[in-house]
Design an enzyme around this catalytic site. Structure first.
Site, PDB file in Angstrom:
ATOM      1  N   ASP A   1      13.662  -8.204  -0.403  1.00 63.60           N
ATOM      2  CA  ASP A   1      15.144  -7.750  -0.065  1.00 63.60           C
ATOM      3  C   ASP A   1      15.627  -8.688   0.800  1.00 63.60           C
ATOM      4  O   ASP A   1      16.900  -8.520   1.002  1.00 63.60           O
ATOM      5  CB  ASP A   1      15.325  -6.349   0.333  1.00 63.60           C
ATOM      6  CG  ASP A   1      14.832  -5.923   1.576  1.00 63.60           C
ATOM      7  OD1 ASP A   1      14.119  -6.736   2.293  1.00 63.60           O
ATOM      8  OD2 ASP A   1      15.402  -4.769   1.814  1.00 63.60           O
TER       9      ASP A   1
ATOM     10  N   CYS B   1      10.145  -5.136   1.781  1.00 60.79           N
ATOM     11  CA  CYS B   1      11.442  -4.870   2.437  1.00 60.79           C
ATOM     12  C   CYS B   1      11.198  -4.757   3.854  1.00 60.79           C
ATOM     13  O   CYS B   1      10.008  -4.746   4.394  1.00 60.79           O
ATOM     14  CB  CYS B   1      12.091  -3.590   1.788  1.00 60.79           C
ATOM     15  SG  CYS B   1      11.487  -2.067   1.965  1.00 60.79           S
TER      16      CYS B   1
ATOM     17  N   THR C   1      10.541  -1.995   6.037  1.00 60.59           N
ATOM     18  CA  THR C   1       9.445  -1.194   6.247  1.00 60.59           C
ATOM     19  C   THR C   1       8.325  -1.405   5.153  1.00 60.59           C
ATOM     20  O   THR C   1       7.183  -0.890   5.443  1.00 60.59           O
ATOM     21  CB  THR C   1       9.895   0.238   6.531  1.00 60.59           C
ATOM     22  OG1 THR C   1      10.339   0.440   5.411  1.00 60.59           O
ATOM     23  CG2 THR C   1      10.762   0.460   7.603  1.00 60.59           C
ATOM     24  N   GLY C   2       8.823  -1.681   3.986  1.00 58.75           N
ATOM     25  CA  GLY C   2       7.843  -1.645   2.825  1.00 58.75           C
ATOM     26  C   GLY C   2       7.806  -0.185   2.041  1.00 58.75           C
ATOM     27  O   GLY C   2       7.517  -0.279   1.064  1.00 58.75           O
TER      28      GLY C   2
ATOM     29  N   GLY D   1      10.785   1.760   1.155  1.00 60.76           N
ATOM     30  CA  GLY D   1      11.890   1.700   0.138  1.00 60.76           C
ATOM     31  C   GLY D   1      11.250   1.199  -1.181  1.00 60.76           C
ATOM     32  O   GLY D   1      11.500   1.425  -2.232  1.00 60.76           O
TER      33      GLY D   1
ATOM     34  N   ASN E   1      -7.593   3.642  -6.332  1.00 59.11           N
ATOM     35  CA  ASN E   1      -6.230   3.993  -7.093  1.00 59.11           C
ATOM     36  C   ASN E   1      -5.803   3.123  -7.906  1.00 59.11           C
ATOM     37  O   ASN E   1      -4.533   3.668  -8.733  1.00 59.11           O
ATOM     38  CB  ASN E   1      -5.223   4.220  -5.922  1.00 59.11           C
ATOM     39  CG  ASN E   1      -5.719   4.680  -4.773  1.00 59.11           C
ATOM     40  OD1 ASN E   1      -5.540   4.343  -3.417  1.00 59.11           O
ATOM     41  ND2 ASN E   1      -6.203   6.025  -4.752  1.00 59.11           N
TER      42      ASN E   1
ATOM     43  N   LYS F   1      -5.823  10.873 -14.357  1.00 54.28           N
ATOM     44  CA  LYS F   1      -4.924  12.068 -13.762  1.00 54.28           C
ATOM     45  C   LYS F   1      -3.385  11.414 -13.549  1.00 54.28           C
ATOM     46  O   LYS F   1      -2.396  12.195 -13.795  1.00 54.28           O
ATOM     47  CB  LYS F   1      -5.531  12.998 -12.805  1.00 54.28           C
ATOM     48  CG  LYS F   1      -6.785  13.824 -13.516  1.00 54.28           C
ATOM     49  CD  LYS F   1      -7.316  14.640 -12.398  1.00 54.28           C
ATOM     50  CE  LYS F   1      -8.690  15.280 -12.890  1.00 54.28           C
ATOM     51  NZ  LYS F   1      -9.072  16.450 -11.986  1.00 54.28           N
TER      52      LYS F   1
END
Length: 148
Positions: free
Chosen positions: A9, A66, A68-69, A71, A100, A140
């Protein structure tokens, strides 16, 4: 050839560095946001563009950045099929891929140095297959997409 969609961004030094580092490593790079325009862009749109590249198969993986990362990770995760992980170090990045099956890496433009970014890329791309012991949990999470 591995295709990586990347968007930021704002023109954080680490965002510009990552584009060049990915190219240096031989990846095909698709860029979005400030990396194209040279000006501040809305983080939800940047994350959406990168996430859609991954979800539609135009890219194998994505990177969103962004301040902070946070958003961009939230926004990317709104796209069906995306599992974005906000990572601040290599071990977290490796775990996000291994346990994950994360397919989008979210980074802080404020906190991520070039050296840490290199380490995160090494870890992210070192995982070729998920940990089989986590396969049921990953499935899941994938089924949760059907709730949308």
């Amino acid at each position: 050839m591995v295709k990586v969609s990347i968007g930021s961004d704002d023109l954080y030094p680490v965002a510009k560095f990552l584009v060049e580092e990915l190219k240096r490593r031989g990846y095909e790079v698709i860029i979005h946001g400030s990396l194209i325009s040279g000006k501040v862009e809305p983080w939800p749109e940047v994350a959406k563009n990168v996430a859609e590249d991954v979800a539609k198969g135009k890219a194998d993986t994505g990177i969103v950045i962004c301040y902070t990362g946070t958003g961009v990770s939230i926004a990317a995760n709104k796209i069906k099929g995306i599992r974005a992980a906000l990572c601040f170090d290599a071990q977290t990045a490796k775990g996000a891929r291994l346990w994950n099956d994360a397919n989008v890496l979210a980074l802080s433009g404020r906190l991520t140095s070039e050296q840490v970014a290199k380490e995160i890329l090494d870890a992210w791309f070192s995982v070729k297959e998920i940990d089989e012991s986590e396969k049921n949990n990953i499935e899941k999470v994938k089924l949760m997409d059907e709730l949308r």
